[in-house]
Design a protein around this motif. Sequence first.
Motif, mmCIF file in Angstrom:
data_model
loop_
_atom_site.group_PDB
_atom_site.id
_atom_site.type_symbol
_atom_site.label_atom_id
_atom_site.label_comp_id
_atom_site.label_asym_id
_atom_site.label_seq_id
_atom_site.Cartn_x
_atom_site.Cartn_y
_atom_site.Cartn_z
ATOM 1 N N THR A 152 2.810 53.274 11.051
ATOM 2 C CA THR A 152 2.121 54.312 11.815
ATOM 3 C C THR A 152 3.059 55.419 12.270
ATOM 4 O O THR A 152 2.613 56.539 12.521
ATOM 5 N N HIS A 153 4.357 55.115 12.380
ATOM 6 C CA HIS A 153 5.316 56.168 12.724
ATOM 7 C C HIS A 153 6.720 55.736 12.328
ATOM 8 O O HIS A 153 7.069 54.552 12.419
ATOM 9 N N ASN B 8 12.044 49.238 17.572
ATOM 10 C CA ASN B 8 11.087 48.885 16.521
ATOM 11 C C ASN B 8 9.943 48.111 17.173
ATOM 12 O O ASN B 8 10.169 47.180 17.953
ATOM 13 N N VAL B 9 8.728 48.513 16.843
ATOM 14 C CA VAL B 9 7.522 47.896 17.397
ATOM 15 C C VAL B 9 6.709 47.334 16.239
ATOM 16 O O VAL B 9 6.353 48.064 15.313
ATOM 17 N N LEU B 10 6.420 46.044 16.289
ATOM 18 C CA LEU B 10 5.614 45.375 15.269
ATOM 19 C C LEU B 10 4.379 44.791 15.931
ATOM 20 O O LEU B 10 4.483 43.953 16.820
ATOM 21 N N LEU B 11 3.207 45.245 15.500
ATOM 22 C CA LEU B 11 1.940 44.697 15.971
ATOM 23 C C LEU B 11 1.314 43.902 14.835
ATOM 24 O O LEU B 11 0.933 44.471 13.809
ATOM 25 N N LYS C 278 1.207 56.408 8.266
ATOM 26 C CA LYS C 278 2.109 57.251 7.495
ATOM 27 C C LYS C 278 2.323 56.674 6.108
ATOM 28 O O LYS C 278 2.549 57.422 5.144
ATOM 29 N N ALA C 279 2.268 55.351 5.975
ATOM 30 C CA ALA C 279 2.412 54.673 4.688
ATOM 31 C C ALA C 279 1.875 53.259 4.841
ATOM 32 O O ALA C 279 1.701 52.758 5.962
ATOM 33 N N ALA C 280 1.607 52.618 3.722
ATOM 34 C CA ALA C 280 1.111 51.244 3.720
ATOM 35 C C ALA C 280 1.723 50.516 2.537
ATOM 36 O O ALA C 280 1.837 51.075 1.439
ATOM 37 N N PHE C 281 2.101 49.255 2.752
ATOM 38 C CA PHE C 281 2.756 48.452 1.722
ATOM 39 C C PHE C 281 2.050 47.103 1.610
ATOM 40 O O PHE C 281 1.691 46.495 2.631
ATOM 41 N N PRO C 282 1.834 46.615 0.387
ATOM 42 C CA PRO C 282 1.244 45.273 0.236
ATOM 43 C C PRO C 282 2.230 44.196 0.669
ATOM 44 O O PRO C 282 3.439 44.338 0.531
ATOM 45 N N VAL C 283 1.687 43.123 1.194
ATOM 46 C CA VAL C 283 2.490 42.025 1.720
ATOM 47 C C VAL C 283 2.028 40.730 1.074
ATOM 48 O O VAL C 283 0.826 40.470 0.956
ATOM 49 N N ASP C 284 2.987 39.918 0.659
ATOM 50 C CA ASP C 284 2.715 38.600 0.100
ATOM 51 C C ASP C 284 2.704 37.575 1.233
ATOM 52 O O ASP C 284 3.674 37.438 1.970
ATOM 53 N N ALA C 285 1.612 36.849 1.367
ATOM 54 C CA ALA C 285 1.441 35.919 2.484
ATOM 55 C C ALA C 285 2.140 34.609 2.189
ATOM 56 O O ALA C 285 1.547 33.674 1.671
ATOM 57 N N ASP C 286 3.435 34.516 2.513
ATOM 58 C CA ASP C 286 4.146 33.258 2.352
ATOM 59 C C ASP C 286 4.361 32.543 3.692
ATOM 60 O O ASP C 286 4.886 31.433 3.714
ATOM 61 N N LEU C 287 3.961 33.175 4.807
ATOM 62 C CA LEU C 287 4.063 32.565 6.127
ATOM 63 C C LEU C 287 2.787 32.867 6.906
ATOM 64 O O LEU C 287 2.274 33.991 6.859
ATOM 65 N N PRO C 288 2.241 31.896 7.648
ATOM 66 C CA PRO C 288 1.063 32.187 8.471
ATOM 67 C C PRO C 288 1.396 32.985 9.718
ATOM 68 O O PRO C 288 0.545 33.680 10.259
ATOM 69 N N LEU C 289 2.638 32.888 10.181
ATOM 70 C CA LEU C 289 3.037 33.571 11.416
ATOM 71 C C LEU C 289 4.524 33.879 11.351
ATOM 72 O O LEU C 289 5.331 33.028 10.975
ATOM 73 N N LEU C 290 4.886 35.095 11.711
ATOM 74 C CA LEU C 290 6.284 35.510 11.686
ATOM 75 C C LEU C 290 7.030 34.919 12.876
ATOM 76 O O LEU C 290 6.494 34.844 13.985
ATOM 77 N N ASP C 291 8.265 34.527 12.643
ATOM 78 C CA ASP C 291 9.154 34.043 13.694
ATOM 79 C C ASP C 291 10.205 35.110 13.933
ATOM 80 O O ASP C 291 11.111 35.317 13.122
ATOM 81 N N MET C 292 10.096 35.802 15.058
ATOM 82 C CA MET C 292 11.009 36.891 15.387
ATOM 83 C C MET C 292 12.228 36.414 16.162
ATOM 84 O O MET C 292 13.110 37.224 16.474
ATOM 85 N N ASP D 198 10.400 59.925 19.872
ATOM 86 C CA ASP D 198 10.171 59.826 18.420
ATOM 87 C C ASP D 198 11.219 58.984 17.685
ATOM 88 O O ASP D 198 11.114 58.826 16.462
ATOM 89 N N ASN D 199 12.198 58.440 18.389
ATOM 90 C CA ASN D 199 13.216 57.608 17.729
ATOM 91 C C ASN D 199 12.788 56.141 17.722
ATOM 92 O O ASN D 199 13.508 55.255 18.203
ATOM 93 N N VAL D 200 11.625 55.877 17.170
ATOM 94 C CA VAL D 200 11.069 54.529 17.140
ATOM 95 C C VAL D 200 10.281 54.348 15.853
ATOM 96 O O VAL D 200 9.686 55.294 15.328
ATOM 97 N N VAL D 201 10.313 53.132 15.327
ATOM 98 C CA VAL D 201 9.535 52.760 14.146
ATOM 99 C C VAL D 201 8.411 51.828 14.600
ATOM 100 O O VAL D 201 8.669 50.828 15.282
ATOM 101 N N VAL D 202 7.183 52.157 14.234
ATOM 102 C CA VAL D 202 6.017 51.365 14.632
ATOM 103 C C VAL D 202 5.314 50.879 13.367
ATOM 104 O O VAL D 202 4.918 51.689 12.521
ATOM 105 N N GLU D 203 5.185 49.563 13.235
ATOM 106 C CA GLU D 203 4.496 48.972 12.085
ATOM 107 C C GLU D 203 3.338 48.101 12.568
ATOM 108 O O GLU D 203 3.380 47.551 13.667
#
Length: 363
Positions: A32-33, A84-87, A104-118, A267-272
């Motif tokens: 998104t940004h 960095n903000v991940l929702l 702003k852009a979109a990328f396909p994702v391969d579902a190899d995990l049900p939930l991300l571990d940050m 504006d110095n942030v990445v939001v996905e």
Amino acid sequence: VLMKMANMAPVLTAFLCALCAAGGLAQELILTHAPSYVTVQHQEKPLAASDVPQVIGNTLGLSGSKSSWTGLQSGSLFKRPKANVLLTVVTATSTGNDIKPKQKAAFPVDADLPLLDMTPLMNTIQSSFLDHEPVMVDLMADTNLFDVNSPNDMFHKLPNSMRSLADRLLDADSVLSQVNAGSLNRSHTPDLSLMAELQVVQQVMDALKNGEQDSKKTPDLFSFVITGLKSVSDSHGADSQQTKDAHSMVSQFIDKVTGDFRKLYKDNVVVEVLRVPAPEKRLVRKARSLLQATEPTPTGDPKMNLNLAWDYYDDFPAMFNIVLWMTVLLAVVVFVICYGMWNIDPGRDSIIYRMTSQRLKKD
């Protein structure tokens, strides 16, 4: 033949509808940004969900985060995003509705995990900046409680129960005053769960606004998981007006969060936004503290279970050269100092002996 084709028409129609629905619900990473110095490239190859933390770390400039996926990279070596903000939005697999934030852009994702571990990424950031205190939040709802994983004290006082958030939603400045809830009703438990998830994210934003984030020299990390869309769809139905309004409300909230973080970090942030379908089992995260050692995964090779260090790191050549030439430089400096002391003339080069000899002549 015509009769057989006519009989197969409904089957083909249903199959095509299923393909369209499945294609619309594929996992996707929505950007998104991103600042202008962050490089965004189109990628045909899907991004593995397990590599998302590495991509985030690479974007923030962490040396230990390497990924072969090049869709999102930090182009400048001297300017990195400050946050960095991940929702992560869990959507219902049986509905054709979808979140539609400004992207702003979109990328396909391969579902190899049900939930991300940050947690490993948070540990890397904290160990890389031991003298500083980066702001990190990993938030996810667990039944009637909210698991807020953060080393920062300012987030420990956030409301973490459904009852306290339900009371907060009654205030005039709650998240419901900033997004359109439509036909959703906070007296209904599934609707309240979704609203509470959005409200606790808003509480994090309110806590951040009280601090000076732009002057910090460490990257910040925020991870929010929104799971309420699945409950709303299961309760009201996949094609209900409440489900459509829920997706619209989440899309509005994502746009609002993106704007708030852009304003907060200039504006110095990445939001996905990571859009994932709901897993068959309920999402459960194992509680663990920061800087905790990662448990080794049992494998067939006995050597892999001994917790041994890696044989080679990507930054090994740089570290080797730094240590080697620093050692040579220190050895040369010590030799020059020792050589000068060995050949010193006490009568000319040393003020200590000179002053002492004059004092002896006076006596």
